[in-house]
Design an enzyme around this catalytic site. Structure first.
Site, PDB file in Angstrom:
ATOM      1  N   ASP A 177     -17.470  89.704  -2.747  1.00  0.00           N
ATOM      2  CA  ASP A 177     -16.944  89.442  -3.875  1.00  0.00           C
ATOM      3  C   ASP A 177     -17.135  91.127  -4.705  1.00  0.00           C
ATOM      4  O   ASP A 177     -18.017  91.925  -3.892  1.00  0.00           O
ATOM      5  CB  ASP A 177     -17.752  88.861  -5.483  1.00  0.00           C
ATOM      6  CG  ASP A 177     -17.231  87.546  -5.814  1.00  0.00           C
ATOM      7  OD1 ASP A 177     -16.518  86.894  -5.238  1.00  0.00           O
ATOM      8  OD2 ASP A 177     -17.852  87.009  -6.406  1.00  0.00           O
ATOM      9  N   LYS A 195     -12.145  89.953  -7.438  1.00  0.00           N
ATOM     10  CA  LYS A 195     -10.738  89.665  -8.146  1.00  0.00           C
ATOM     11  C   LYS A 195     -11.274  90.438  -9.450  1.00  0.00           C
ATOM     12  O   LYS A 195     -12.449  91.242  -9.642  1.00  0.00           O
ATOM     13  CB  LYS A 195     -11.597  88.271  -8.766  1.00  0.00           C
ATOM     14  CG  LYS A 195     -11.169  87.429  -7.971  1.00  0.00           C
ATOM     15  CD  LYS A 195     -11.748  85.911  -8.368  1.00  0.00           C
ATOM     16  CE  LYS A 195     -11.752  84.470  -7.594  1.00  0.00           C
ATOM     17  NZ  LYS A 195     -12.364  84.594  -6.004  1.00  0.00           N
ATOM     18  N   MET A 215     -18.297  88.883 -19.359  1.00  0.00           N
ATOM     19  CA  MET A 215     -16.674  89.751 -19.120  1.00  0.00           C
ATOM     20  C   MET A 215     -16.010  89.762 -19.902  1.00  0.00           C
ATOM     21  O   MET A 215     -14.696  89.295 -20.010  1.00  0.00           O
ATOM     22  CB  MET A 215     -15.678  88.761 -17.922  1.00  0.00           C
ATOM     23  CG  MET A 215     -16.655  88.580 -16.675  1.00  0.00           C
ATOM     24  SD  MET A 215     -16.100  87.362 -15.130  1.00  0.00           S
ATOM     25  CE  MET A 215     -16.615  85.619 -16.191  1.00  0.00           C
TER      26      MET A 215
END
Length: 222
Positions: A33, A55, A167
């Site tokens: 990631d 991402k 996030m």
């Protein structure tokens, strides 16, 4: 081959588990990631193939279904795959989806847990998530999800409770309004941890009513 779902922890390479470090150092294929710190990727052997499936908000280099297919295809082709994920694979890391895909395809899959961003961030910032005098309940929620506005967060934060939002910087205004609408006092203390456990770590402290402007005013990065 076998797929290893490996937690890379919150960022600091010293916080890797021993097993994670061994797998990274021996792997010939690492699918990682964007949250994995470059210092951790540097631990890979010189001939290792590193595949980024990073991402970002509203922009994915590879959709989750394609990642699942990649892991399965490589393992069925005879290769061991280290699937390296920030934090812990099973805390908002979609590790469960990848485990299911491997199981459905008959691919052996092992999970190597990692220190989650919440645990690492709280520790490095000196903010205990539980405290005998202050909090005996901890809740983890994602700050970016399609059903954010419809979720009921009443009772997740306040006296005796700690709420950790992953996030959440991009949706800080919406989060603050949502929590106050669900009954939380505007005077509730909040902290934003940026770059947890890394040398660039910052801890921004404020009140819930000012959370929406905190990241913007301090030029914080998610």
């Amino acid at each position: 081959g076998t797929v290893y779902l490996v937690g890379a922890g919150p960022g600091d390479p010293d916080l890797l588990t021993l097993r994670a470090a061994r797998l990274i150092g021996n792997a010939t294929l690492i699918v990682h990631d964007g949250l994995v710190d470059p210092a951790i990727l540097a631990m890979a052997r010189a001939d290792a193939e590193l595949v980024s499936v990073a991402k970002q908000r509203s922009r994915h280099s590879m959709k989750q279904e394609a990642i699942n297919s990649l892991l399965v295809a490589e393992a069925l082709g005879g290769r061991d795959v280290v699937r390296l994920k920030g934090g812990d694979p099973f805390i908002f890391g979609r590790g469960g989806e990848e485990l299911d895909a491997c199981r459905e395809a008959g691919v052996p899959c092992q999970v190597v847990p990692g220190i989650s961003a919440a645990i690492g961030g709280g520790a490095s910032a000196g903010l205990p998530l539980t405290h005998r005098d202050h909090a005996s309940i901890v809740s983890f929620v994602p700050g970016q999800c399609k059903s954010l506005s419809e979720q009921n967060w009443a009772g997740l934060a306040g006296a005796g409770r700690t709420l950790v939002i992953y996030m959440g910087l991009a949706t800080a205004h919406e989060i603050a309004e949502k929590l106050m609408r669900d009954g939380l006092s505007p005077q509730t203390p909040v902290a934003v941890i940026e770059g947890a456990t890394r040398p660039v770590q910052r801890v921004l402290r404020s009140l819930l009513a000012d959370l929406g402007d905190l990241g913007t005013g301090e030029n914080a990065k998610s």
